[in-house]
Design an enzyme around this catalytic site. Sequence first.
Site, mmCIF file in Angstrom:
data_model
loop_
_atom_site.group_PDB
_atom_site.id
_atom_site.type_symbol
_atom_site.label_atom_id
_atom_site.label_comp_id
_atom_site.label_asym_id
_atom_site.label_seq_id
_atom_site.Cartn_x
_atom_site.Cartn_y
_atom_site.Cartn_z
ATOM 1 C CB SER A 19 1.592 -1.288 -6.669
ATOM 2 O OG SER A 19 1.843 -0.902 -5.298
ATOM 3 N N GLY A 56 -1.723 -4.097 -6.515
ATOM 4 C CA GLY A 56 -3.280 -4.114 -5.409
ATOM 5 C C GLY A 56 -3.391 -5.615 -4.921
ATOM 6 C CG ASN A 85 -1.864 -4.311 -1.462
ATOM 7 O OD1 ASN A 85 -2.123 -3.078 -1.628
ATOM 8 N ND2 ASN A 85 -1.041 -5.478 -2.289
ATOM 9 C CG ASP A 166 1.053 6.493 -2.554
ATOM 10 O OD1 ASP A 166 2.314 7.181 -2.426
ATOM 11 O OD2 ASP A 166 0.938 5.737 -3.718
ATOM 12 C CG HIS A 169 3.056 3.534 -4.596
ATOM 13 N ND1 HIS A 169 1.674 3.592 -4.486
ATOM 14 C CD2 HIS A 169 2.622 1.799 -4.965
ATOM 15 C CE1 HIS A 169 0.514 2.865 -4.076
ATOM 16 N NE2 HIS A 169 1.035 1.207 -5.007
#
Length: 196
Positions: A19, A56, A85, A166, A169
């Site tokens: 991502s 992801g 991830n 978050d 990102h």
Amino acid sequence: MLLFASTASSQTLLVLGDSLSAGYQMPANKSWPSLLPQILAQQSQPTTVINASISGDTSGNGLARLPQLLAQYQPDIVLIELGANDGLRGFHPKILRNNLTQMITLIKEMGSQPLLMQIEIPPNYGKRYNELFRNTYPTLSQSLNVPLLPFFLIEIIVQPQLMMKDGLHPTAQAQPLIAQFMAQQLSPYLNKETIQ
């Protein structure tokens, strides 16, 4: 979904990422790989950029997808931006190391140049895990003779206005800055256009 961004060029860069490179929660054409060709063209390094990043994806997902991508696009250079991830899910660093090793080997066997990006994860996974995770990248870089590029969020993550809520990102506003940073990092590995 694969996104092509290109100019007339003689070299192809495949970005295999998650991502952080896929343009999370933004139009794909706003992601840094989409902005990269224009900058490289201005540097007389015209490059077709294939963004094969999927939000992801773990290193295992990237490894599974890589053979088909290599066969289909036959890239000159492959940038591996994977591992975040794996870390966020607490995978053992040995899994990450094995997957990255296999990817680098496959890329070299295809006659392409692999580039490995250092990945950082939040500190809340504990000092020992973080060190094992972080050290995976320079260790592989040295043992497999693969260039290691610095984490492209290193200067972004300390600027809250450039990060999503978050804290993981980068925002759309950060993408041009990342593209400029990556152009600088990639430049030594790209061919200069020769003017007759």
